[in-house]
Design a protein around this motif. Structure first.
Motif, PDB file in Angstrom:
ATOM      1  N   ARG A  21       0.937  -1.118  -0.153  1.00 24.49           N
ATOM      2  CA  ARG A  21      -0.052  -0.207   0.100  1.00 24.49           C
ATOM      3  C   ARG A  21       0.803   1.185  -0.035  1.00 24.49           C
ATOM      4  O   ARG A  21       0.682   2.219  -0.789  1.00 24.49           O
ATOM      5  CB  ARG A  21      -0.779  -0.111   1.358  1.00 24.49           C
ATOM      6  CG  ARG A  21      -2.229   0.277   1.169  1.00 24.49           C
ATOM      7  CD  ARG A  21      -3.198   0.003   2.111  1.00 24.49           C
ATOM      8  NE  ARG A  21      -3.884  -1.515   1.708  1.00 24.49           N
ATOM      9  CZ  ARG A  21      -4.338  -2.071   2.772  1.00 24.49           C
ATOM     10  NH1 ARG A  21      -4.148  -2.028   3.942  1.00 24.49           N
ATOM     11  NH2 ARG A  21      -4.822  -3.304   2.401  1.00 24.49           N
ATOM     12  N   TRP A  26      -1.816   4.906  -5.712  1.00 32.15           N
ATOM     13  CA  TRP A  26      -2.660   5.492  -7.317  1.00 32.15           C
ATOM     14  C   TRP A  26      -3.411   6.501  -6.809  1.00 32.15           C
ATOM     15  O   TRP A  26      -4.331   6.452  -5.964  1.00 32.15           O
ATOM     16  CB  TRP A  26      -3.027   4.591  -7.924  1.00 32.15           C
ATOM     17  CG  TRP A  26      -2.204   3.453  -8.539  1.00 32.15           C
ATOM     18  CD1 TRP A  26      -0.896   3.339  -8.500  1.00 32.15           C
ATOM     19  CD2 TRP A  26      -2.697   2.192  -9.316  1.00 32.15           C
ATOM     20  NE1 TRP A  26      -0.252   2.118  -9.042  1.00 32.15           N
ATOM     21  CE2 TRP A  26      -1.483   1.597  -9.673  1.00 32.15           C
ATOM     22  CE3 TRP A  26      -3.774   1.504  -9.492  1.00 32.15           C
ATOM     23  CZ2 TRP A  26      -1.361   0.466 -10.419  1.00 32.15           C
ATOM     24  CZ3 TRP A  26      -3.706   0.418 -10.344  1.00 32.15           C
ATOM     25  CH2 TRP A  26      -2.473  -0.215 -10.573  1.00 32.15           C
ATOM     26  N   LEU A  59      -1.070   8.600 -11.703  1.00 27.52           N
ATOM     27  CA  LEU A  59      -2.391   9.195 -11.889  1.00 27.52           C
ATOM     28  C   LEU A  59      -3.270   8.168 -12.582  1.00 27.52           C
ATOM     29  O   LEU A  59      -3.359   7.797 -13.511  1.00 27.52           O
ATOM     30  CB  LEU A  59      -2.103  10.622 -12.869  1.00 27.52           C
ATOM     31  CG  LEU A  59      -3.440  11.322 -12.563  1.00 27.52           C
ATOM     32  CD1 LEU A  59      -3.789  11.759 -11.432  1.00 27.52           C
ATOM     33  CD2 LEU A  59      -3.562  12.460 -13.741  1.00 27.52           C
ATOM     34  N   GLY A  61      -7.516   7.637 -13.993  1.00 30.81           N
ATOM     35  CA  GLY A  61      -8.727   8.222 -14.366  1.00 30.81           C
ATOM     36  C   GLY A  61      -9.783   7.675 -13.682  1.00 30.81           C
ATOM     37  O   GLY A  61     -10.815   8.402 -13.575  1.00 30.81           O
ATOM     38  N   SER A  62      -9.833   6.515 -13.191  1.00 29.88           N
ATOM     39  CA  SER A  62     -10.832   5.979 -12.773  1.00 29.88           C
ATOM     40  C   SER A  62     -10.907   6.131 -11.159  1.00 29.88           C
ATOM     41  O   SER A  62      -9.913   5.328 -10.677  1.00 29.88           O
ATOM     42  CB  SER A  62     -11.277   4.496 -13.336  1.00 29.88           C
ATOM     43  OG  SER A  62     -12.320   3.813 -12.654  1.00 29.88           O
ATOM     44  N   ARG A  64     -12.453   3.855  -9.384  1.00 30.67           N
ATOM     45  CA  ARG A  64     -12.317   2.411  -9.018  1.00 30.67           C
ATOM     46  C   ARG A  64     -10.718   2.000  -8.756  1.00 30.67           C
ATOM     47  O   ARG A  64     -10.479   1.057  -8.245  1.00 30.67           O
ATOM     48  CB  ARG A  64     -12.968   1.676 -10.070  1.00 30.67           C
ATOM     49  CG  ARG A  64     -14.387   1.934 -10.175  1.00 30.67           C
ATOM     50  CD  ARG A  64     -15.292   1.043  -9.350  1.00 30.67           C
ATOM     51  NE  ARG A  64     -16.732   0.858  -9.694  1.00 30.67           N
ATOM     52  CZ  ARG A  64     -17.523   1.216  -8.954  1.00 30.67           C
ATOM     53  NH1 ARG A  64     -17.524   1.723  -7.721  1.00 30.67           N
ATOM     54  NH2 ARG A  64     -18.745   1.191  -9.187  1.00 30.67           N
ATOM     55  N   HIS A  65      -9.852   2.561  -9.668  1.00 30.82           N
ATOM     56  CA  HIS A  65      -8.541   2.166  -9.538  1.00 30.82           C
ATOM     57  C   HIS A  65      -7.598   2.915  -8.661  1.00 30.82           C
ATOM     58  O   HIS A  65      -6.456   2.507  -8.320  1.00 30.82           O
ATOM     59  CB  HIS A  65      -7.831   2.267 -10.889  1.00 30.82           C
ATOM     60  CG  HIS A  65      -8.417   1.680 -12.117  1.00 30.82           C
ATOM     61  ND1 HIS A  65      -7.951   1.799 -13.320  1.00 30.82           N
ATOM     62  CD2 HIS A  65      -9.667   0.879 -11.862  1.00 30.82           C
ATOM     63  CE1 HIS A  65      -8.878   0.937 -14.110  1.00 30.82           C
ATOM     64  NE2 HIS A  65      -9.712   0.451 -13.324  1.00 30.82           N
ATOM     65  N   ALA A  66      -8.177   3.883  -7.763  1.00 34.91           N
ATOM     66  CA  ALA A  66      -7.371   4.677  -7.228  1.00 34.91           C
ATOM     67  C   ALA A  66      -7.388   4.278  -5.610  1.00 34.91           C
ATOM     68  O   ALA A  66      -8.285   3.998  -4.898  1.00 34.91           O
ATOM     69  CB  ALA A  66      -7.995   6.184  -7.347  1.00 34.91           C
ATOM     70  N   ASP A  67      -6.210   4.994  -5.002  1.00 33.60           N
ATOM     71  CA  ASP A  67      -6.235   4.530  -3.750  1.00 33.60           C
ATOM     72  C   ASP A  67      -6.323   5.938  -2.756  1.00 33.60           C
ATOM     73  O   ASP A  67      -6.983   6.217  -1.719  1.00 33.60           O
ATOM     74  CB  ASP A  67      -5.009   4.128  -3.128  1.00 33.60           C
ATOM     75  CG  ASP A  67      -4.579   2.958  -3.930  1.00 33.60           C
ATOM     76  OD1 ASP A  67      -5.436   1.928  -3.610  1.00 33.60           O
ATOM     77  OD2 ASP A  67      -3.600   2.962  -4.645  1.00 33.60           O
ATOM     78  N   ASN A  88     -17.253   7.611  -2.789  1.00 34.77           N
ATOM     79  CA  ASN A  88     -18.035   6.427  -2.330  1.00 34.77           C
ATOM     80  C   ASN A  88     -17.753   5.441  -3.695  1.00 34.77           C
ATOM     81  O   ASN A  88     -17.885   4.018  -3.340  1.00 34.77           O
ATOM     82  CB  ASN A  88     -19.642   6.686  -2.569  1.00 34.77           C
ATOM     83  CG  ASN A  88     -19.904   7.174  -1.092  1.00 34.77           C
ATOM     84  OD1 ASN A  88     -19.358   7.213  -0.038  1.00 34.77           O
ATOM     85  ND2 ASN A  88     -21.164   7.841  -1.193  1.00 34.77           N
ATOM     86  N   GLN A  89     -17.256   5.828  -4.758  1.00 34.27           N
ATOM     87  CA  GLN A  89     -16.824   4.988  -5.825  1.00 34.27           C
ATOM     88  C   GLN A  89     -15.676   4.210  -5.582  1.00 34.27           C
ATOM     89  O   GLN A  89     -15.252   3.105  -6.219  1.00 34.27           O
ATOM     90  CB  GLN A  89     -16.828   5.664  -7.070  1.00 34.27           C
ATOM     91  CG  GLN A  89     -18.521   5.617  -7.886  1.00 34.27           C
ATOM     92  CD  GLN A  89     -18.443   6.723  -9.024  1.00 34.27           C
ATOM     93  OE1 GLN A  89     -17.267   7.168  -9.270  1.00 34.27           O
ATOM     94  NE2 GLN A  89     -19.292   6.599  -9.744  1.00 34.27           N
ATOM     95  N   MET A  90     -14.642   4.651  -4.735  1.00 35.54           N
ATOM     96  CA  MET A  90     -13.310   4.080  -4.579  1.00 35.54           C
ATOM     97  C   MET A  90     -13.489   3.136  -3.555  1.00 35.54           C
ATOM     98  O   MET A  90     -14.070   3.020  -2.490  1.00 35.54           O
ATOM     99  CB  MET A  90     -12.461   5.355  -3.832  1.00 35.54           C
ATOM    100  CG  MET A  90     -12.292   6.572  -5.106  1.00 35.54           C
ATOM    101  SD  MET A  90     -11.399   7.931  -4.055  1.00 35.54           S
ATOM    102  CE  MET A  90      -9.940   7.297  -3.650  1.00 35.54           C
ATOM    103  N   PRO A  91     -12.567   2.230  -3.863  1.00 30.05           N
ATOM    104  CA  PRO A  91     -12.809   0.781  -3.137  1.00 30.05           C
ATOM    105  C   PRO A  91     -11.761   0.930  -1.736  1.00 30.05           C
ATOM    106  O   PRO A  91     -10.973   1.796  -1.876  1.00 30.05           O
ATOM    107  CB  PRO A  91     -12.032  -0.403  -4.202  1.00 30.05           C
ATOM    108  CG  PRO A  91     -11.161   0.458  -5.252  1.00 30.05           C
ATOM    109  CD  PRO A  91     -11.962   1.728  -5.232  1.00 30.05           C
ATOM    110  N   ASP A  92     -12.181   0.405  -0.775  1.00 28.43           N
ATOM    111  CA  ASP A  92     -11.465   0.578   0.507  1.00 28.43           C
ATOM    112  C   ASP A  92     -10.163  -0.313   0.210  1.00 28.43           C
ATOM    113  O   ASP A  92     -10.197  -1.343  -0.543  1.00 28.43           O
ATOM    114  CB  ASP A  92     -12.297  -0.114   1.629  1.00 28.43           C
ATOM    115  CG  ASP A  92     -13.122   1.041   2.232  1.00 28.43           C
ATOM    116  OD1 ASP A  92     -12.893   1.857   2.275  1.00 28.43           O
ATOM    117  OD2 ASP A  92     -14.291   0.712   2.652  1.00 28.43           O
ATOM    118  N   PRO A  93      -9.179   0.237   1.015  1.00 34.34           N
ATOM    119  CA  PRO A  93      -9.022   1.070   1.718  1.00 34.34           C
ATOM    120  C   PRO A  93      -8.494   2.532   0.894  1.00 34.34           C
ATOM    121  O   PRO A  93      -7.979   2.386   0.011  1.00 34.34           O
ATOM    122  CB  PRO A  93      -7.630   1.009   2.787  1.00 34.34           C
ATOM    123  CG  PRO A  93      -6.783   0.069   1.981  1.00 34.34           C
ATOM    124  CD  PRO A  93      -7.941  -0.756   0.962  1.00 34.34           C
TER     125      PRO A  93
END
Ligand code: SF4
Lengths: 154, 307
Positions: A21, A26, A59, A61-62, A64-67, A88-93
């Motif tokens: 992590r 990202w 960097l 764009g989505s 869903r891919h970012a931390d 809310n669209q970002m996955p945990d953590p």
């Protein structure tokens, strides 16, 4: 159904997870009503001159891919819903870094009728980078401070 | 004892673990080379590994409106296709673990499975960016696949066999085929770039226009598997082109030198050219790529008939 692992294994797995992590943050960049000054500095940070890929920063764009969500500007009432939705669209953590005085407190827009005043009024924030706008070095320092705080967590 | 060896071949070497590890290393070499070409420092050597581990440890969000089974299964199928293809090519200079007459065709189909899965994965979600990405992925598949196949047919025709191991041996005993079939080599190399959706053929995942194409909705495990599958495909593709056109691969040292040599050229092309629009990609392949490959084939056939 949860399987219980021996605690030494848990610890080893945890340290591997933290290592990954810390070494591969990202980022996604969102402008929630800033004057664009901070955004230009963020883009400057991502250019070859500072070359953040050497720390694994990429960097995306989505959401869903970012931390890490890098957020600028006082949250305008219009942008509020979008900011929450992207968060809310970002996955945990997931982590949030606020860049610029506006994002901290509303900055020069403080008290305006159309701003919420600071990103932490809307979503939880992990690190603040003050400045109007902050230099790229300051932004890098902010992200590194966030990653350091991850390392220290048990 | 007899069933131990196939198991090792599948799980550790040359399949499974070894392949994934080398895929990650090759991805790093690729990224590092591009960074150096752009005058940057570039990522550290463990960067791809950290990326994959981090993605695996993340939450996987399954968006509403998708077919859950497909969403979960597609990355696994794509990755399995790439891993299976590796069993038929001379990875690291050792003889392929499995081979039969005509395994060239099977390998090429297995390599395309990844792209098909990518297209399906994009079409499965209701997100508009993924849909456009999926359309572009499949359009690109139709444009480069035929010329790429024709380009790999050249060596097969010269060697007179459809067996990868035999073509590899033939290439090792004769003059490097890149000298006699330069056009085929170029088409194959550029075809590999198209297959892996690397610049200048990265219109399907153009992040400035369509976020990240077919994979926009994927997070965590699915994304990690797709990335890993692409890395494996990079290794397999490089091995295939090197063993056909660069005088075969007989030992690990040759494998390393030849594939890395190819990778240097490919990284150069990636940093040299700007992204093509999807219609330009199709035009390039069918007007120039297919034509070159066909001319190459025609010459080969004529020479064979005359002899
Ligand atoms: S902190 Fe300064 S530069 Fe940044 S958005 Fe606010 S006014 Fe603009």
């Amino acid at each position: 159904m949860e399987t219980k692992l021996p605690s030494t294994w848990e610890k080893a797995l945890d340290s591997i997870r933290t290592w990954a992590r810390v070494n591969s943050p990202w980022v996604i960049h969102f402008n929630s009503g800033s004057c664009n000054g901070c955004d230009i500095e963020i883009l400057a940070t991502l250019t070859p001159r500072y070359d953040l890929e050497r720390f694994g920063v990429k960097l995306q764009g989505s959401p869903r891919h970012a931390d890490v969500l890098i957020c600028t500007g006082p949250v305008t009432r219009n942008a509020r819903d979008r900011l929450v939705r992207i968060y809310n669209q970002m996955p945990d953590p997931k982590f949030v870094v606020v860049v610029g005085s506006c994002g901290l407190s509303g900055g020069v827009f403080h008290g305006s009728y159309n701003v919420m005043g600071g990103v932490d009024e809307v979503i939880p924030v992990d690190a603040y980078v003050p400045g109007c706008p902050p230099r790229p070095e300051a932004i890098i320092h902010g992200v590194v401070a966030l990653l350091d705080s991850l390392k220290k967590k048990p | 004892m007899n069933n131990i060896f196939p198991l090792i071949a599948l799980l550790i070497f040359p399949g499974g673990l070894f392949l994934m590890a080398s895929g990650l290393v090759y991805e790093w070499v690729d990224r590092k080379l591009i960074a150096r070409y752009q005058n940057r420092v570039g990522p550290r050597w463990f960067q791809p590994l950290a990326d994959v581990v981090k993605l695996l440890a993340k939450e996987e969000i399954i968006p509403t409106g998708v077919s859950r089974g497909l969403f979960v299964a597609l990355p696994v199928i794509g990755m399995a296709g790439a891993l299976t293809a590796a069993l038929y090519v001379p990875i690291a200079g050792f003889a392929p673990s499995f081979s039969f007459a005509g395994d060239l065709v099977v390998t090429l189909y297995l390599l395309s499975m990844m792209t098909l899965c990518l297209g399906l994965a994009g079409a499965n979600t209701t997100d508009r960016f993924s849909l456009i990405g999926a359309t572009r992925t499949l359009t690109q598949l139709f444009s480069y696949e035929a010329p790429f196949l024709l380009a790999l047919l050249g060596p097969a025709i010269v060697a007179g066999t459809w067996n990868i191991a035999e073509i590899n041996n033939f290439a090792g005993q004769n003059i490097w085929l890149v000298v006699t079939q330069l056009m085929g080599f170029l088409v194959a190399l550029v075809g590999l770039l198209g297959k892996l959706e690397m610049p200048p053929f990265d219109a399907p995942e153009a992040e400035t226009e369509i976020v990240s194409g077919a994979l926009t909705e994927y997070s965590g495990r699915g994304l990690a598997l797709f990335r890993l599958g692409k890395d494996v495909e990079l290794v397999v593709g490089l091995t295939l082109v090197a063993s056909f056109y660069l005088g075969g691969i007989a030992n690990p040292l040759e494998f390393l030198l030849k594939t890395l040599g190819l990778l240097i050229v490919m990284a150069g092309m990636q940093s040299l050219f700007a992204r093509l629009r999807i219609d330009q990609t199709v035009g390039l392949w069918w007007r120039i790529g297919a034509l070159l490959a066909l001319v190459q084939l025609l010459v080969l056939i004529v020479v064979r008939v005359l002899r």
